[in-house]
Write a protein that holds these residues in place. Sequence first.
Motif, PDB file in Angstrom:
ATOM      1  N   ALA A  18      39.095 -13.042  38.472  1.00 25.96           N
ATOM      2  CA  ALA A  18      38.383 -12.180  37.678  1.00 25.96           C
ATOM      3  C   ALA A  18      37.267 -12.386  36.939  1.00 25.96           C
ATOM      4  O   ALA A  18      36.274 -11.911  36.748  1.00 25.96           O
ATOM      5  CB  ALA A  18      39.277 -10.984  37.321  1.00 25.96           C
ATOM      6  N   GLY A  19      37.608 -13.484  36.140  1.00 24.60           N
ATOM      7  CA  GLY A  19      36.696 -13.884  35.007  1.00 24.60           C
ATOM      8  C   GLY A  19      35.566 -14.500  35.597  1.00 24.60           C
ATOM      9  O   GLY A  19      34.488 -14.266  35.071  1.00 24.60           O
ATOM     10  N   MET A  20      35.837 -15.382  36.739  1.00 20.90           N
ATOM     11  CA  MET A  20      34.649 -15.871  37.409  1.00 20.90           C
ATOM     12  C   MET A  20      33.762 -14.858  38.095  1.00 20.90           C
ATOM     13  O   MET A  20      32.526 -14.806  38.272  1.00 20.90           O
ATOM     14  CB  MET A  20      35.138 -16.824  38.385  1.00 20.90           C
ATOM     15  N   LEU A  21      34.374 -13.850  38.769  1.00 14.92           N
ATOM     16  CA  LEU A  21      33.673 -12.681  39.286  1.00 14.92           C
ATOM     17  C   LEU A  21      32.705 -12.025  38.226  1.00 14.92           C
ATOM     18  O   LEU A  21      31.724 -11.758  38.466  1.00 14.92           O
ATOM     19  CB  LEU A  21      34.491 -11.894  39.984  1.00 14.92           C
ATOM     20  N   GLY A  22      33.582 -11.840  37.200  1.00 16.56           N
ATOM     21  CA  GLY A  22      32.635 -11.022  36.200  1.00 16.56           C
ATOM     22  C   GLY A  22      31.592 -11.595  35.431  1.00 16.56           C
ATOM     23  O   GLY A  22      30.593 -11.165  34.973  1.00 16.56           O
ATOM     24  N   ARG A  57      32.719  -1.065  41.351  1.00 25.40           N
ATOM     25  CA  ARG A  57      33.199  -0.959  42.844  1.00 25.40           C
ATOM     26  C   ARG A  57      33.162  -1.867  43.533  1.00 25.40           C
ATOM     27  O   ARG A  57      34.268  -2.321  44.294  1.00 25.40           O
ATOM     28  CB  ARG A  57      32.640   0.311  43.389  1.00 25.40           C
ATOM     29  N   ILE A  58      32.240  -2.765  43.707  1.00 23.42           N
ATOM     30  CA  ILE A  58      32.208  -3.745  44.397  1.00 23.42           C
ATOM     31  C   ILE A  58      32.898  -4.980  43.861  1.00 23.42           C
ATOM     32  O   ILE A  58      33.377  -5.573  44.751  1.00 23.42           O
ATOM     33  CB  ILE A  58      30.548  -4.475  44.310  1.00 23.42           C
ATOM     34  N   GLU A  59      33.027  -5.184  42.690  1.00 29.31           N
ATOM     35  CA  GLU A  59      34.001  -6.249  42.137  1.00 29.31           C
ATOM     36  C   GLU A  59      35.524  -6.053  42.579  1.00 29.31           C
ATOM     37  O   GLU A  59      36.046  -6.733  42.890  1.00 29.31           O
ATOM     38  CB  GLU A  59      33.875  -6.352  40.467  1.00 29.31           C
ATOM     39  N   LYS A  60      35.911  -4.662  42.436  1.00 31.97           N
ATOM     40  CA  LYS A  60      37.150  -4.249  42.674  1.00 31.97           C
ATOM     41  C   LYS A  60      37.586  -4.500  44.271  1.00 31.97           C
ATOM     42  O   LYS A  60      38.630  -5.203  44.525  1.00 31.97           O
ATOM     43  CB  LYS A  60      37.436  -2.803  42.459  1.00 31.97           C
ATOM     44  N   LEU A  61      36.491  -4.280  45.140  1.00 32.41           N
ATOM     45  CA  LEU A  61      36.680  -4.601  46.484  1.00 32.41           C
ATOM     46  C   LEU A  61      36.908  -6.139  46.914  1.00 32.41           C
ATOM     47  O   LEU A  61      37.667  -6.411  47.613  1.00 32.41           O
ATOM     48  CB  LEU A  61      35.499  -3.986  47.449  1.00 32.41           C
ATOM     49  N   ILE A  62      35.812  -6.938  46.402  1.00 34.27           N
ATOM     50  CA  ILE A  62      35.966  -8.309  46.435  1.00 34.27           C
ATOM     51  C   ILE A  62      37.571  -8.781  46.017  1.00 34.27           C
ATOM     52  O   ILE A  62      38.057  -9.555  46.492  1.00 34.27           O
ATOM     53  CB  ILE A  62      34.854  -8.992  45.696  1.00 34.27           C
ATOM     54  N   PHE A  63      37.727  -8.204  44.732  1.00 32.74           N
ATOM     55  CA  PHE A  63      39.254  -8.724  43.996  1.00 32.74           C
ATOM     56  C   PHE A  63      40.361  -8.344  44.912  1.00 32.74           C
ATOM     57  O   PHE A  63      40.968  -9.289  45.197  1.00 32.74           O
ATOM     58  CB  PHE A  63      39.313  -8.202  42.803  1.00 32.74           C
ATOM     59  N   SER A  74      39.048 -20.710  51.473  1.00 34.92           N
ATOM     60  CA  SER A  74      37.859 -20.091  52.175  1.00 34.92           C
ATOM     61  C   SER A  74      37.389 -18.757  51.593  1.00 34.92           C
ATOM     62  O   SER A  74      36.354 -18.547  52.090  1.00 34.92           O
ATOM     63  CB  SER A  74      38.747 -19.954  53.486  1.00 34.92           C
ATOM     64  N   TRP A  75      38.237 -18.000  50.954  1.00 32.50           N
ATOM     65  CA  TRP A  75      37.817 -16.854  50.443  1.00 32.50           C
ATOM     66  C   TRP A  75      37.002 -17.095  49.124  1.00 32.50           C
ATOM     67  O   TRP A  75      35.914 -16.492  48.879  1.00 32.50           O
ATOM     68  CB  TRP A  75      38.872 -15.950  50.229  1.00 32.50           C
ATOM     69  N   CYS A  76      37.718 -17.781  48.316  1.00 36.26           N
ATOM     70  CA  CYS A  76      37.000 -18.218  46.914  1.00 36.26           C
ATOM     71  C   CYS A  76      35.815 -19.179  46.693  1.00 36.26           C
ATOM     72  O   CYS A  76      35.238 -19.143  45.733  1.00 36.26           O
ATOM     73  CB  CYS A  76      38.071 -18.458  45.732  1.00 36.26           C
ATOM     74  N   ASN A  77      35.777 -20.011  47.693  1.00 40.65           N
ATOM     75  CA  ASN A  77      34.526 -20.985  47.684  1.00 40.65           C
ATOM     76  C   ASN A  77      33.301 -20.189  47.682  1.00 40.65           C
ATOM     77  O   ASN A  77      32.272 -20.845  46.985  1.00 40.65           O
ATOM     78  CB  ASN A  77      34.512 -22.098  48.906  1.00 40.65           C
ATOM     79  N   GLY A  78      33.081 -19.170  48.398  1.00 44.75           N
ATOM     80  CA  GLY A  78      31.826 -18.411  48.223  1.00 44.75           C
ATOM     81  C   GLY A  78      31.295 -17.650  46.875  1.00 44.75           C
ATOM     82  O   GLY A  78      30.339 -18.055  46.449  1.00 44.75           O
ATOM     83  N   VAL A  79      32.487 -17.238  46.328  1.00 47.41           N
ATOM     84  CA  VAL A  79      32.268 -16.795  45.111  1.00 47.41           C
ATOM     85  C   VAL A  79      31.954 -17.858  43.941  1.00 47.41           C
ATOM     86  O   VAL A  79      31.005 -17.871  42.957  1.00 47.41           O
ATOM     87  CB  VAL A  79      33.522 -16.056  44.416  1.00 47.41           C
ATOM     88  N   PHE A  80      32.798 -19.120  44.043  1.00 46.12           N
ATOM     89  CA  PHE A  80      32.429 -20.342  43.203  1.00 46.12           C
ATOM     90  C   PHE A  80      31.111 -20.824  43.474  1.00 46.12           C
ATOM     91  O   PHE A  80      30.487 -21.070  42.563  1.00 46.12           O
ATOM     92  CB  PHE A  80      33.472 -21.391  43.377  1.00 46.12           C
ATOM     93  N   ALA A  81      30.694 -20.879  44.729  1.00 42.81           N
ATOM     94  CA  ALA A  81      29.383 -21.279  45.098  1.00 42.81           C
ATOM     95  C   ALA A  81      28.274 -20.533  44.340  1.00 42.81           C
ATOM     96  O   ALA A  81      27.124 -21.051  44.089  1.00 42.81           O
ATOM     97  CB  ALA A  81      29.062 -21.386  46.512  1.00 42.81           C
ATOM     98  N   SER A  82      28.526 -19.247  44.317  1.00 42.06           N
ATOM     99  CA  SER A  82      27.563 -18.318  43.342  1.00 42.06           C
ATOM    100  C   SER A  82      27.597 -18.365  41.927  1.00 42.06           C
ATOM    101  O   SER A  82      26.643 -18.423  41.288  1.00 42.06           O
ATOM    102  CB  SER A  82      27.606 -17.013  43.958  1.00 42.06           C
ATOM    103  N   TRP A  83      28.846 -18.767  41.547  1.00 37.10           N
ATOM    104  CA  TRP A  83      29.067 -18.954  40.099  1.00 37.10           C
ATOM    105  C   TRP A  83      28.418 -20.470  39.534  1.00 37.10           C
ATOM    106  O   TRP A  83      27.991 -20.108  38.349  1.00 37.10           O
ATOM    107  CB  TRP A  83      30.406 -18.851  39.945  1.00 37.10           C
ATOM    108  N   TYR A  84      28.920 -21.480  40.242  1.00 39.72           N
ATOM    109  CA  TYR A  84      28.557 -22.632  39.616  1.00 39.72           C
ATOM    110  C   TYR A  84      27.049 -22.905  39.019  1.00 39.72           C
ATOM    111  O   TYR A  84      26.915 -23.424  38.096  1.00 39.72           O
ATOM    112  CB  TYR A  84      28.890 -23.727  40.562  1.00 39.72           C
ATOM    113  N   PRO A  85      26.043 -22.514  39.813  1.00 43.11           N
ATOM    114  CA  PRO A  85      24.469 -22.775  39.487  1.00 43.11           C
ATOM    115  C   PRO A  85      24.287 -22.004  38.416  1.00 43.11           C
ATOM    116  O   PRO A  85      23.288 -22.229  37.722  1.00 43.11           O
ATOM    117  CB  PRO A  85      23.755 -22.449  40.784  1.00 43.11           C
TER     118      PRO A  85
END
Length: 461
Positions: A18-22, A57-63, A74-85
Amino acid sequence: MLGNNEKIQGVNLAEVFAGMLGELPWSSLRNYVQVNAPLAKLCTLGGHRLEPNKRERIEKLIFREAQKAEFSDSWCNGVFASWYPVHEVLHSSLENYFHSDEYKAYREAEKLGEDDYVLPDAKFDEFFSVADLDKWRILLCFSPLKFSHEQAAKILDDSQGSAQLLAKLKDVENERDELSRKATQLATEAEKLRAKQNEVGNELQELKKQNRQLRQEQEQGQEKLDSVQAEMRRLAQELLQAENVRAESEKGLRDEMARSTARLQSDLDRVNKELNSWQSRYEEQRLANRRLEEQAQEASRQAAQADQQRAAVEKRESEKDKFADLLLSRIDWAKVGAAMKMTPTVRRNFNSLVRRLNYEEDRSLTIEGTLPEFWSRLIKDEKDLVDNIAKSNTREVQAGNMDDYWRALNEMFADVVINLEARMAMLGMLQDIFFQQLEDEDLEEPILGKVKAKKATSKQK
């Protein structure tokens, strides 16, 4: 060595995820959803759009979907790839190291694969910061980095954060005391400034008033300046147009002057040529005129002689033309009228003619003046008779009585017959007058009577 696919004790993956997504910026989050077709379909279901106001709403659906997948790689790598840069300092430090020759040598020495990413303890201590503890926990849970147990324990050790917080708290207290002291000092200065502010306020009001006046003057000056600038632009445009017109006119005048000069030079050459020709002709004509003057003088002399001869001839002709008038003036018309058998009408005409002859200015008779008038009166009744006969159909009606009309015409017939007899008598008389032979002594008589024809050698007609 601890991989990120192993269960890590004491870590709440949901909280870390949740912290990474936020921390994802909206643009990165939207791009992540758009490239993930099932997730994009889920987020836009029901007509919803990918807009910033729909982020919660979008964060709730992703979470929820990540929670269903138990936060798998497989699910979290995409979010991490967007967070890392997004975290540039941490991202650039790690990427520069993993692509350096130093890490290549370390990987070969430790016999690591090309897809293995491991931080030596020295590099970990260099890159690790307690202030970035949450970021390192995200790296520990969702990145492909492999951490040692000691490194993982250090990342998960909250005491380091607490000690750091105590140090920060002490620093904050020191800063608070310093700020309190400064606040007291500032309060004193504030009182002074408040008093000064009142003074400045009064001055400010005056300055505002002056400023308003200056602003009004400035606006008026600006309006005048705009007007002057507009006028200057207009004058500059007119000047440019006038300059263009002047240049065109000057060019036209120069061209016209050149053409006129060429034309005048051509005309001058032609005139000079003609002048030379005319000078030659003039000399020839002057000689010819001299000869003509001599001939004209001779012709004038001959013309004078001819005029003298013509005057003599005209004088003789004039005397001949007056011969008939001379004869008529010497006739005793009263005796001639008494000898003629004339009707009353003819007698009236004849008497009027004789009276006119008697009242001529010089009591003379001319053939062209009196004879045609007398003759016209004789034939007037004849013309009237013929006209009445020709228009009898109309004039019978106008007269109203046919018998009276033709009775009057019968009288006119008698007068016309008498006039015809008088004209025959006159013709015989004129023939006797103009075709008889007179002697010279007969012409000396004041009155000529009817004489018989004589045979003589000297006669005049």
